[in-house]
Motif scaffolding. Sequence first.
Motif, PDB file in Angstrom:
ATOM      1  N   LYS A   8      -0.024  17.395   0.281  1.00  0.00           N
ATOM      2  CA  LYS A   8      -0.038  17.469   1.745  1.00  0.00           C
ATOM      3  C   LYS A   8       0.077  16.084   2.381  1.00  0.00           C
ATOM      4  O   LYS A   8       0.786  15.905   3.370  1.00  0.00           O
ATOM      5  CB  LYS A   8      -1.319  18.153   2.223  1.00  0.00           C
ATOM      6  N   ASP A   9      -0.652  15.108   1.828  1.00  0.00           N
ATOM      7  CA  ASP A   9      -0.649  13.749   2.355  1.00  0.00           C
ATOM      8  C   ASP A   9      -0.270  12.775   1.248  1.00  0.00           C
ATOM      9  O   ASP A   9      -0.484  13.059   0.058  1.00  0.00           O
ATOM     10  CB  ASP A   9      -2.030  13.369   2.909  1.00  0.00           C
ATOM     11  N   SER A  10       0.250  11.612   1.636  1.00  0.00           N
ATOM     12  CA  SER A  10       0.625  10.624   0.627  1.00  0.00           C
ATOM     13  C   SER A  10      -0.604  10.036  -0.059  1.00  0.00           C
ATOM     14  O   SER A  10      -0.532   9.582  -1.199  1.00  0.00           O
ATOM     15  CB  SER A  10       1.467   9.508   1.262  1.00  0.00           C
ATOM     16  N   LEU A  29      -6.568   6.804   4.901  1.00  0.00           N
ATOM     17  CA  LEU A  29      -6.952   6.767   6.307  1.00  0.00           C
ATOM     18  C   LEU A  29      -7.549   8.113   6.688  1.00  0.00           C
ATOM     19  O   LEU A  29      -6.819   9.104   6.787  1.00  0.00           O
ATOM     20  CB  LEU A  29      -5.735   6.458   7.190  1.00  0.00           C
ATOM     21  N   PRO A  30      -8.855   8.198   6.912  1.00  0.00           N
ATOM     22  CA  PRO A  30      -9.490   9.488   7.228  1.00  0.00           C
ATOM     23  C   PRO A  30      -8.843  10.168   8.425  1.00  0.00           C
ATOM     24  O   PRO A  30      -8.710   9.589   9.494  1.00  0.00           O
ATOM     25  CB  PRO A  30     -10.941   9.094   7.537  1.00  0.00           C
ATOM     26  N   GLY A  31      -8.437  11.405   8.218  1.00  0.00           N
ATOM     27  CA  GLY A  31      -7.811  12.171   9.291  1.00  0.00           C
ATOM     28  C   GLY A  31      -6.347  11.887   9.496  1.00  0.00           C
ATOM     29  O   GLY A  31      -5.673  12.585  10.256  1.00  0.00           O
ATOM     30  N   HIS A  32      -5.817  10.849   8.858  1.00  0.00           N
ATOM     31  CA  HIS A  32      -4.417  10.454   9.034  1.00  0.00           C
ATOM     32  C   HIS A  32      -3.617  10.514   7.740  1.00  0.00           C
ATOM     33  O   HIS A  32      -2.412  10.276   7.750  1.00  0.00           O
ATOM     34  CB  HIS A  32      -4.340   9.022   9.587  1.00  0.00           C
ATOM     35  N   GLY A  33      -4.256  10.777   6.622  1.00  0.00           N
ATOM     36  CA  GLY A  33      -3.542  10.773   5.352  1.00  0.00           C
ATOM     37  C   GLY A  33      -3.424   9.372   4.794  1.00  0.00           C
ATOM     38  O   GLY A  33      -4.386   8.602   4.775  1.00  0.00           O
ATOM     39  N   GLY A  34      -2.218   9.012   4.354  1.00  0.00           N
ATOM     40  CA  GLY A  34      -2.001   7.709   3.747  1.00  0.00           C
ATOM     41  C   GLY A  34      -1.190   6.775   4.626  1.00  0.00           C
ATOM     42  O   GLY A  34      -0.783   7.123   5.742  1.00  0.00           O
ATOM     43  N   ILE A  35      -0.929   5.591   4.103  1.00  0.00           N
ATOM     44  CA  ILE A  35      -0.127   4.604   4.820  1.00  0.00           C
ATOM     45  C   ILE A  35       1.277   5.149   5.078  1.00  0.00           C
ATOM     46  O   ILE A  35       1.832   5.018   6.180  1.00  0.00           O
ATOM     47  CB  ILE A  35      -0.049   3.295   4.021  1.00  0.00           C
ATOM     48  N   LEU A  36       1.874   5.781   4.066  1.00  0.00           N
ATOM     49  CA  LEU A  36       3.231   6.328   4.236  1.00  0.00           C
ATOM     50  C   LEU A  36       3.283   7.373   5.340  1.00  0.00           C
ATOM     51  O   LEU A  36       4.295   7.490   6.042  1.00  0.00           O
ATOM     52  CB  LEU A  36       3.719   6.939   2.926  1.00  0.00           C
ATOM     53  N   ASP A  37       2.208   8.130   5.479  1.00  0.00           N
ATOM     54  CA  ASP A  37       2.178   9.145   6.536  1.00  0.00           C
ATOM     55  C   ASP A  37       2.198   8.505   7.923  1.00  0.00           C
ATOM     56  O   ASP A  37       2.573   9.147   8.898  1.00  0.00           O
ATOM     57  CB  ASP A  37       0.924  10.019   6.394  1.00  0.00           C
ATOM     58  N   ARG A  38       1.784   7.241   8.018  1.00  0.00           N
ATOM     59  CA  ARG A  38       1.769   6.534   9.299  1.00  0.00           C
ATOM     60  C   ARG A  38       3.043   5.735   9.548  1.00  0.00           C
ATOM     61  O   ARG A  38       3.403   5.494  10.702  1.00  0.00           O
ATOM     62  CB  ARG A  38       0.568   5.570   9.365  1.00  0.00           C
ATOM     63  N   LEU A  56       0.838  -1.200   0.000  1.00  0.00           N
ATOM     64  CA  LEU A  56       0.000   0.000   0.000  1.00  0.00           C
ATOM     65  C   LEU A  56       0.874   1.253   0.000  1.00  0.00           C
ATOM     66  O   LEU A  56       0.588   2.240  -0.688  1.00  0.00           O
ATOM     67  CB  LEU A  56      -0.926  -0.001   1.218  1.00  0.00           C
ATOM     68  N   ALA A  57       1.954   1.198   0.780  1.00  0.00           N
ATOM     69  CA  ALA A  57       2.886   2.330   0.811  1.00  0.00           C
ATOM     70  C   ALA A  57       3.587   2.501  -0.534  1.00  0.00           C
ATOM     71  O   ALA A  57       3.868   3.621  -0.959  1.00  0.00           O
ATOM     72  CB  ALA A  57       3.913   2.124   1.924  1.00  0.00           C
TER      73      ALA A  57
END
Length: 270
Positions: free
Chosen positions: A234-236, A240-249, A38-39
């Motif tokens: 801004k986000d990958s 993920l609602p409110g968290h951006g993407g998998i890479l952002d986590r 996913l990333a």
Amino acid sequence: MLKERVWTAVLLAPLVLAGLFLSSFDVFKLFVAAIILLAAWEWANLSALSAPAVRFAYTSLIAALMAALNYYSPDALFGRVLPVAVIFWGLAAYWVVRYPSAKGWQATWQRALIGVLVLTSSWMALVSLHHLPRGGVLLLMLLLLVWGADIGAYFAGKTWGHAKLAPNVSPGKTRAGLWGGLASCALISLCFVFYLELDLLTGVYLLLMAMIAGLASVLGDLFESMLKRHRGIKDSSRLLPGHGGILDRIDSITAAAPVFVVGLQLIAVG
């Protein structure tokens, strides 16, 4: 926004923890591989490979590499690849500090190649860590170090943050936040030193490795921020609602995991 972040975290946390700690080794490898793929889809976009067919091909390449690494004597290969990843993160630190003037990463093919190394080495590091006799404990330690560095940085930055850490890359990060994150890592590592009943020398070394892993986690976050800033997003992704993407986590883990595992190879903790 905050409500979305909280609910997403509440729903995903049990799934992630179950996948990491309640699964067999083979299931664990597949679980982490799914996250990495996913990333990889998101990293393709960070590399300006935006066409769906090209992103699918890039993700498929990452999948094929992980399958090959798993098939051809992974322990021997991992021991060679992970130190290369650690060396890369030293170069990445230079790029972050020198942004935007530093060269060598901006081209599409360069960012794509970097993604291959970063994502596959992250998978290898987590798999290697899980495979150790005390792998579950050490994996938990790594995750707590990454989360602790982030949480400690947030509260220290809010309380004492004035001087910016890397204003050209991530204006929100402060030097006070960095020290707060490292303090959290030190406390977490001390808890594990006592839990694992390590001798003084090994305990001091593990504490040092925890601090270095904490620094690496900050670097992983900053490096992805640099790529997003260069790409103008801004986000990958919005997976993920409110968290951006998998890479952002997992951006912090991509750097901290190889560094932590290579450091552990030098001491008898696992």
